[in-house]
Write a protein that holds these residues in place. Structure first.
Motif, PDB file in Angstrom:
ATOM      1  N   LEU A   1     -14.309  25.069 -99.470  1.00  0.00           N
ATOM      2  CA  LEU A   1     -12.922  24.957 -99.902  1.00  0.00           C
ATOM      3  C   LEU A   1     -12.068  26.046 -99.254  1.00  0.00           C
ATOM      4  CD1 LEU A   1     -10.805  23.527-101.575  1.00  0.00           C
ATOM      5  CD2 LEU A   1     -11.523  24.885-103.561  1.00  0.00           C
ATOM      6  N   LYS A   2     -12.608  27.257 -99.136  1.00  0.00           N
ATOM      7  CA  LYS A   2     -11.895  28.334 -98.440  1.00  0.00           C
ATOM      8  C   LYS A   2     -11.583  27.921 -97.006  1.00  0.00           C
ATOM      9  CE  LYS A   2     -13.834  32.327-100.861  1.00  0.00           C
ATOM     10  NZ  LYS A   2     -14.655  33.542-100.705  1.00  0.00           N
ATOM     11  N   LEU A   3     -12.583  27.360 -96.350  1.00  0.00           N
ATOM     12  CA  LEU A   3     -12.409  26.908 -94.963  1.00  0.00           C
ATOM     13  C   LEU A   3     -11.355  25.818 -94.874  1.00  0.00           C
ATOM     14  CD1 LEU A   3     -13.289  27.102 -92.021  1.00  0.00           C
ATOM     15  CD2 LEU A   3     -15.100  25.466 -92.537  1.00  0.00           C
ATOM     16  N   LEU A   4     -11.346  24.892 -95.830  1.00  0.00           N
ATOM     17  CA  LEU A   4     -10.357  23.816 -95.840  1.00  0.00           C
ATOM     18  C   LEU A   4      -8.945  24.372 -96.033  1.00  0.00           C
ATOM     19  CD1 LEU A   4      -9.692  20.822 -95.758  1.00  0.00           C
ATOM     20  CD2 LEU A   4     -10.214  20.708 -98.200  1.00  0.00           C
ATOM     21  N   VAL A   5      -8.777  25.315 -96.956  1.00  0.00           N
ATOM     22  CA  VAL A   5      -7.457  25.932 -97.177  1.00  0.00           C
ATOM     23  C   VAL A   5      -6.990  26.620 -95.896  1.00  0.00           C
ATOM     24  CG1 VAL A   5      -6.203  27.732 -98.436  1.00  0.00           C
ATOM     25  CG2 VAL A   5      -7.752  26.208 -99.666  1.00  0.00           C
ATOM     26  N   LYS A   6      -7.870  27.375 -95.265  1.00  0.00           N
ATOM     27  CA  LYS A   6      -7.509  28.070 -94.028  1.00  0.00           C
ATOM     28  C   LYS A   6      -7.157  27.083 -92.918  1.00  0.00           C
ATOM     29  CE  LYS A   6     -10.192  32.180 -95.029  1.00  0.00           C
ATOM     30  NZ  LYS A   6     -11.333  33.014 -94.667  1.00  0.00           N
ATOM     31  N   THR A   7      -7.900  26.004 -92.838  1.00  0.00           N
ATOM     32  CA  THR A   7      -7.633  24.992 -91.806  1.00  0.00           C
ATOM     33  C   THR A   7      -6.294  24.294 -92.059  1.00  0.00           C
ATOM     34  OG1 THR A   7      -9.994  24.632 -91.497  1.00  0.00           O
ATOM     35  CG2 THR A   7      -8.524  22.896 -90.720  1.00  0.00           C
ATOM     36  N   LEU A   8      -6.051  23.914 -93.293  1.00  0.00           N
ATOM     37  CA  LEU A   8      -4.787  23.243 -93.622  1.00  0.00           C
ATOM     38  C   LEU A   8      -3.573  24.118 -93.347  1.00  0.00           C
ATOM     39  CD1 LEU A   8      -5.758  21.412 -96.929  1.00  0.00           C
ATOM     40  CD2 LEU A   8      -5.293  20.369 -94.706  1.00  0.00           C
TER      41      LEU A   8
END
Length: 92
Positions: free
Chosen positions: A11-18
Motif C-alpha cells: 500500500l505504501k508503494l501504491l501511494v508513492k506511485t499514485l
C-alpha cells in the motif's frame, strides 16, 4: 488515543506511485511521509492516504494547519487537501 496500524508495504508503494513519488503540495521528492487525511492512524484506506514532504506533513496537523496558506504557492493543491481534510473530519 487510537493505535497506529502499520501501513502495508504494498500500500505504501501504491501511494508513492499514485503521487509519482512527490509531495502532493509542492512536488518535493525528498523526505516524504504518508499522511492520514482523517488523522486516524488506524484508517489505512487508499483514499485516506496522501504523500507529503516533511514540511507539509507537519503543517497538516491542526495546530499548524493555518501555515499552509503562507508556505504553499500551489493554491489548487492546497485547496484540494483542505477540502479533503474537512470532509474527513465531518465523517468522524
Amino acid at each position: 488515543m487510537k493505535q497506529r496500524v502499520e501501513i502495508p508495504q504494498d500500500l505504501k508503494l501504491l501511494v508513492k506511485t499514485l503521487h509519482q513519488n512527490r509531495c502532493s503540495m509542492c512536488y518535493e521528492k525528498k523526505f516524504l511521509h504518508i499522511h492520514h487525511l482523517d488523522e486516524n492512524p488506524e484508517n489505512n484506506e487508499l483514499d485516506n492516504l496522501v504523500l507529503l514532504c516533511r514540511e507539509h506533513h507537519g503543517m497538516m496537523h491542526p495546530k499548524n494547519f493555518w501555515k499552509i496558506a503562507h508556505f504553499n504557492p500551489k493554491r489548487e493543491n492546497r485547496e484540494i487537501l483542505r477540502l479533503e481534510k474537512n470532509n474527513a473530519r465531518k465523517q468522524k
